[in-house]
Design an enzyme around this catalytic site. Structure first.
Site, mmCIF file in Angstrom:
data_model
loop_
_atom_site.group_PDB
_atom_site.id
_atom_site.type_symbol
_atom_site.label_atom_id
_atom_site.label_comp_id
_atom_site.label_asym_id
_atom_site.label_seq_id
_atom_site.Cartn_x
_atom_site.Cartn_y
_atom_site.Cartn_z
ATOM 1 N N TYR A 144 0.854 -1.191 0.000
ATOM 2 C CA TYR A 144 0.000 0.000 0.000
ATOM 3 C C TYR A 144 0.885 1.234 0.000
ATOM 4 O O TYR A 144 1.851 1.318 0.764
ATOM 5 C CB TYR A 144 -0.890 0.006 1.249
ATOM 6 C CG TYR A 144 -1.769 1.235 1.367
ATOM 7 C CD1 TYR A 144 -2.836 1.436 0.495
ATOM 8 C CD2 TYR A 144 -1.542 2.193 2.362
ATOM 9 C CE1 TYR A 144 -3.652 2.561 0.611
ATOM 10 C CE2 TYR A 144 -2.349 3.317 2.481
ATOM 11 C CZ TYR A 144 -3.406 3.496 1.605
ATOM 12 O OH TYR A 144 -4.216 4.612 1.716
ATOM 13 N N ASP A 239 9.329 2.811 -0.208
ATOM 14 C CA ASP A 239 8.294 3.476 0.572
ATOM 15 C C ASP A 239 8.479 3.045 2.024
ATOM 16 O O ASP A 239 8.033 1.980 2.434
ATOM 17 C CB ASP A 239 6.909 3.103 0.041
ATOM 18 C CG ASP A 239 5.788 3.769 0.836
ATOM 19 O OD1 ASP A 239 6.108 4.504 1.806
ATOM 20 O OD2 ASP A 239 4.608 3.566 0.498
ATOM 21 N N LYS A 267 4.335 8.921 8.954
ATOM 22 C CA LYS A 267 4.092 8.344 10.278
ATOM 23 C C LYS A 267 5.071 8.860 11.337
ATOM 24 O O LYS A 267 4.874 9.968 11.826
ATOM 25 C CB LYS A 267 4.037 6.824 10.155
ATOM 26 C CG LYS A 267 2.903 6.449 9.181
ATOM 27 C CD LYS A 267 2.491 5.010 9.092
ATOM 28 C CE LYS A 267 1.182 4.941 8.302
ATOM 29 N NZ LYS A 267 1.178 4.065 7.163
#
Ligand SMILES: *Cc1c(COP(=O)(O)O)cnc(C)c1O
Length: 431
Positions: A144, A239, A267
């Site tokens: 994702y 990523d 994050k």
């Protein structure tokens, strides 16, 4: 466990907010039941509006590596806030954060702040396309990278294929530019490059997959991707929105010793406030506007509160022992889970790396999305519900990684494993 206030609030929220939530997984769709409305959090624990307390393994989906409401992070935000919350002009602290990121991840020579992981991956891909002059990208099934059009895709049938839209509203013309291969499958990746290689601007990959449970790369996978990219003149984008500062201070690229051209972060770099970043080789990043010609901008990018929270968080992660502690705690948790499941004859595959972990109700191996999808969803749902009732807050989906923070002490893990014993008994009874 009383949940009448959460139930009432969920009903109320659904009248004004689609599904009652501002991000889908929060609605407990794949596990059923009432999502808990959270009133406050401190350390490893969160408290809902009915005053139930839970040991939290979601950690806001990754950012809360120090635990919730860490006094130093709160103080940094408070201090920044008193000086004004946003200027839309450069600030000194943005360079401090950029330098802290560069020190931790040597592959990053320049970095641009954005406000979400979605924005970071989107922008990194625009840069890769701008630099190479190519339009296709390759991603892996089950990874994702946020919800932008070209990345919100599903694999077609076959080994390596052109993607199909992952949602209504994603035009096929966009997904035709995305090639999808199975995670951990170098042969399929090579095959895709054999077919579309000269049109592929970049491979984007979660170096440790964390959005289909927790699936580490098989030996040689990341190095193989590096080789393929070099051979075909494509860029390699890691990523690390989830894994950055989570599995090691230098991210997965440090653990596996593979150097990407570009890295996306999110994050943890925002310390619980909205911040993310993309960065990498200086010659590539110099193509970003206004230094270069590839446009990307953001009204709230480098927001002073988010930057303050990010810096305070990264500072506390500089102590090398923190990652040993995190790894020990997640290992104690997954090893304990595996042991208890085995004792009850329940097939469970567990994984832990640094402060991240996962488990599948499946005998394994689980190295890709197709295998992850074979795990027992009913067992997961049962386990999740029983754990929640015991006061253990796990991610409400079998395809999410779990997170341990520095606030999770040995006794929290022990309490969790005691609860797991009883929850697994209910799973076993159901089988
Ligand atoms: C969470 C995540 C994203 C998206 O970040 P948002 O801030 O939710 O947009 C992208 N990539 C990975 C690997 C993630 O885990």
């Amino acid at each position: 466990m009383g949940i009448s206030k959460s139930r009432r609030e969920f009903k109320r929220a659904r009248r004004s907010i689609p599904g009652g939530v501002n991000s889908p997984v929060r609605a407990f769709g794949s596990v059923g039941g009432v999502p808990r409305f959270i009133a406050s959090a401190k350390g490893a624990r969160i408290r809902d509006v009915d005053d139930n307390e839970y040991i939290d393994y979601v950690g806001s989906w990754g950012p809360m590596i120090l635990g919730h409401a860490h006094p130093k992070v709160l103080a940094a935000v408070r201090e920044a806030m008193a000086l004004g919350t946003s200027f839309g002009a450069p600030t000194v602290r943005e360079s401090d954060l950029a330098e802290a990121i560069r020190r931790a991840l040597p592959s990053i020579q320049m970095v641009r702040m954005v406000s979400s992981g979605t924005e970071a991956t989107m922008s990194a891909l625009r840069l890769a396309r701008g630099v190479t002059g190519r339009s296709r990208i390759l991603k892996f099934d089950g990874c994702y990278h946020g919800h932008s059009d070209g990345l919100l895709v599903a694999a077609g049938s076959g080994v390596a294929t052109l993607a199909i839209p992952g949602s209504p509203g994603v035009p096929k013309a966009m997904t035709d530019l995305t090639v999808v291969a199975p995670f951990n499958d170098l042969a399929a990746t090579r095959k895709a490059f054999g077919r579309w290689g000269k049109d592929i601007a970049a491979i984007i990959v979660e170096p440790i997959a964390g959005n289909m449970g927790c699936i580490p790369p098989v030996p040689g996978f990341l190095a193989g991707l590096r080789e393929i990219c070099d051979e075909f003149g494509a860029l390699l984008i890691f990523d690390e929105v989830m894994t950055g500062f989570r599995v090691a201070r230098g991210g997965a690229q440090r653990l596996y010793k593979v150097k990407p051209d570009l890295t996306t972060l999110g994050k943890i770099v925002g310390g619980g406030l909205p911040a993310a970043a993309y960065g990498g080789r200086r010659d590539l990043m110099a193509r970003i506007a206004p230094e270069g010609d590839v446009y990307q901008a953001g009204t709230l990018s480098g927001n002073p509160l988010a930057v303050a929270a990010g810096i305070a968080t990264l500072e506390l992660l500089e102590e090398p022992a923190v990652y040993t502690t995190l790894a020990e705690r997640s290992k104690a948790l997954t090893a304990g889970l595996a042991e208890r499941a085995e004792a009850q004859g329940i097939p469970l595959t567990t994984r832990s790396i640094g402060g991240m972990f996962g488990f599948f109700f499946h005998p394994g191996p689980v190295d890709c999305f197709a295998q992850a999808q074979q795990s027992d969803a009913v067992a997961f749902r049962r386990f999740f519900a029983a754990m929640l009732e015991e006061g253990i807050y796990l991610a409400p989906s079998p395809y999410e990684a779990g997170f341990v923070s520095l606030a999770h002490k040995k006794r929290d893990i022990a309490e969790t494993l005691d609860a797991a014993d009883r929850a697994l008994l209910e799973v076993a009874r159901d089988r």
